[in-house]
Design a protein around this motif. Structure first.
Motif, PDB file in Angstrom:
ATOM      1  N   ASN A 296       0.839  -1.202   0.000  1.00 30.53           N
ATOM      2  CA  ASN A 296       0.000   0.000   0.000  1.00 30.53           C
ATOM      3  C   ASN A 296       0.872   1.249   0.000  1.00 30.53           C
ATOM      4  N   THR A 297       1.955   1.229   0.756  1.00 28.18           N
ATOM      5  CA  THR A 297       2.870   2.364   0.800  1.00 28.18           C
ATOM      6  C   THR A 297       3.573   2.526  -0.542  1.00 28.18           C
ATOM      7  N   LEU A 298       3.974   1.430  -1.161  1.00 18.69           N
ATOM      8  CA  LEU A 298       4.581   1.503  -2.491  1.00 18.69           C
ATOM      9  C   LEU A 298       3.606   2.145  -3.477  1.00 18.69           C
ATOM     10  N   ASP A 299       2.347   1.754  -3.413  1.00 17.91           N
ATOM     11  CA  ASP A 299       1.310   2.321  -4.268  1.00 17.91           C
ATOM     12  C   ASP A 299       1.189   3.826  -4.031  1.00 17.91           C
ATOM     13  N   THR A 300       1.210   4.225  -2.778  1.00 18.25           N
ATOM     14  CA  THR A 300       1.098   5.634  -2.420  1.00 18.25           C
ATOM     15  C   THR A 300       2.275   6.436  -2.963  1.00 18.25           C
ATOM     16  N   ILE A 301       3.484   5.899  -2.830  1.00 20.90           N
ATOM     17  CA  ILE A 301       4.667   6.592  -3.328  1.00 20.90           C
ATOM     18  C   ILE A 301       4.591   6.746  -4.846  1.00 20.90           C
ATOM     19  N   CYS A 302       4.095   5.721  -5.533  1.00 19.13           N
ATOM     20  CA  CYS A 302       3.900   5.817  -6.981  1.00 19.13           C
ATOM     21  C   CYS A 302       2.945   6.961  -7.320  1.00 19.13           C
ATOM     22  N   LYS A 303       1.889   7.107  -6.544  1.00 20.32           N
ATOM     23  CA  LYS A 303       0.925   8.196  -6.773  1.00 20.32           C
ATOM     24  C   LYS A 303       1.568   9.552  -6.516  1.00 20.32           C
ATOM     25  N   ILE A 304       2.303   9.665  -5.414  1.00 20.61           N
ATOM     26  CA  ILE A 304       2.930  10.946  -5.060  1.00 20.61           C
ATOM     27  C   ILE A 304       3.925  11.380  -6.124  1.00 20.61           C
ATOM     28  N   LEU A 305       4.751  10.428  -6.595  1.00 17.61           N
ATOM     29  CA  LEU A 305       5.808  10.755  -7.549  1.00 17.61           C
ATOM     30  C   LEU A 305       5.383  10.590  -9.006  1.00 17.61           C
ATOM     31  N   ASP A 306       4.148  10.109  -9.214  1.00 13.59           N
ATOM     32  CA  ASP A 306       3.625   9.872 -10.561  1.00 13.59           C
ATOM     33  C   ASP A 306       4.606   9.022 -11.363  1.00 13.59           C
ATOM     34  N   CYS A 307       4.856   7.821 -10.833  1.00 15.84           N
ATOM     35  CA  CYS A 307       5.815   6.922 -11.464  1.00 15.84           C
ATOM     36  C   CYS A 307       5.354   5.479 -11.300  1.00 15.84           C
ATOM     37  N   GLY A 308       6.096   4.553 -11.876  1.00 16.34           N
ATOM     38  CA  GLY A 308       5.795   3.139 -11.766  1.00 16.34           C
ATOM     39  C   GLY A 308       6.600   2.473 -10.662  1.00 16.34           C
ATOM     40  N   LEU A 309       6.210   1.266 -10.332  1.00 18.30           N
ATOM     41  CA  LEU A 309       6.888   0.514  -9.270  1.00 18.30           C
ATOM     42  C   LEU A 309       8.366   0.311  -9.585  1.00 18.30           C
ATOM     43  N   GLU A 310       8.683   0.104 -10.859  1.00 24.34           N
ATOM     44  CA  GLU A 310      10.082  -0.098 -11.251  1.00 24.34           C
ATOM     45  C   GLU A 310      10.929   1.149 -11.014  1.00 24.34           C
ATOM     46  N   ASP A 311      10.285   2.297 -10.819  1.00 27.21           N
ATOM     47  CA  ASP A 311      10.994   3.537 -10.518  1.00 27.21           C
ATOM     48  C   ASP A 311      11.253   3.700  -9.019  1.00 27.21           C
ATOM     49  N   ILE A 312      10.775   2.733  -8.228  1.00 26.13           N
ATOM     50  CA  ILE A 312      10.890   2.818  -6.775  1.00 26.13           C
ATOM     51  C   ILE A 312      11.719   1.687  -6.182  1.00 26.13           C
ATOM     52  N   VAL A 313      11.512   0.481  -6.678  1.00 25.83           N
ATOM     53  CA  VAL A 313      12.221  -0.683  -6.113  1.00 25.83           C
ATOM     54  C   VAL A 313      12.821  -1.539  -7.219  1.00 25.83           C
ATOM     55  N   GLU A 314      13.838  -2.303  -6.830  1.00 23.67           N
ATOM     56  CA  GLU A 314      14.396  -3.318  -7.710  1.00 23.67           C
ATOM     57  C   GLU A 314      14.761  -4.544  -6.888  1.00 23.67           C
ATOM     58  N   TYR A 315      14.662  -5.688  -7.511  1.00 24.19           N
ATOM     59  CA  TYR A 315      15.027  -6.934  -6.861  1.00 24.19           C
ATOM     60  C   TYR A 315      16.463  -7.269  -7.218  1.00 24.19           C
ATOM     61  N   ILE A 316      17.265  -7.528  -6.208  1.00 26.01           N
ATOM     62  CA  ILE A 316      18.649  -7.939  -6.404  1.00 26.01           C
ATOM     63  C   ILE A 316      18.799  -9.338  -5.793  1.00 26.01           C
ATOM     64  N   PRO A 317      19.025 -10.345  -6.629  1.00 23.45           N
ATOM     65  CA  PRO A 317      19.138 -11.709  -6.118  1.00 23.45           C
ATOM     66  C   PRO A 317      20.332 -11.852  -5.169  1.00 23.45           C
ATOM     67  N   ASP A 318      20.156 -12.701  -4.168  1.00 20.40           N
ATOM     68  CA  ASP A 318      21.266 -13.022  -3.265  1.00 20.40           C
ATOM     69  C   ASP A 318      22.302 -13.814  -4.044  1.00 20.40           C
ATOM     70  N   GLU A 319      23.543 -13.583  -3.711  1.00 16.28           N
ATOM     71  CA  GLU A 319      24.618 -14.307  -4.409  1.00 16.28           C
ATOM     72  C   GLU A 319      24.872 -15.636  -3.787  1.00 16.28           C
TER      73      GLU A 319
END
Length: 70
Positions: free
Chosen positions: A47-70
Motif C-alpha cells: 500500500n505504501t509503495l502504491d502511495t509513493i507511486c501516486k505521489i511521484l507519478d511513477c511506476g513501481l520499477e521507478d521505486i524498487v528493484e530486486y537484487i538476487p542473493d549471491e
C-alpha cells in the motif's frame, strides 16, 4: 533483496525530497517513520509503495528493484 535505490534516483530526477513524501504523503498517510524505513532499506507495505507511486507519478520499477542473493 529489495533495493530502494531506484526511488532515490527517481526523486532526484523529479526534484523531490523526503520532505516531499512526508508533506504530500499527509493526504496518503506516509509518515516520517516510513521514510526512515526506506532509508534503512527495511520492508514497507505494498500500500505504501502504491502511495509513493501516486505521489511521484511513477511506476513501481521507478521505486524498487530486486537484487538476487549471491
Amino acid at each position: 533483496m529489495i533495493s530502494y535505490d531506484p526511488l532515490w534516483r527517481t526523486m532526484k530526477e523529479k526534484g523531490a525530497t523526503t520532505y516531499t513524501l512526508i508533506y504530500k504523503g499527509k493526504d496518503y498517510n506516509v509518515s516520517s517513520s516510513t521514510v526512515r524505513r526506506l532509508k534503512a532499506g527495511q520492508s514497507i507495505s505494498t500500500n505504501t509503495l502504491d502511495t509513493i507511486c501516486k505521489i511521484l507519478d511513477c511506476g513501481l520499477e521507478d521505486i524498487v528493484e530486486y537484487i538476487p542473493d549471491e
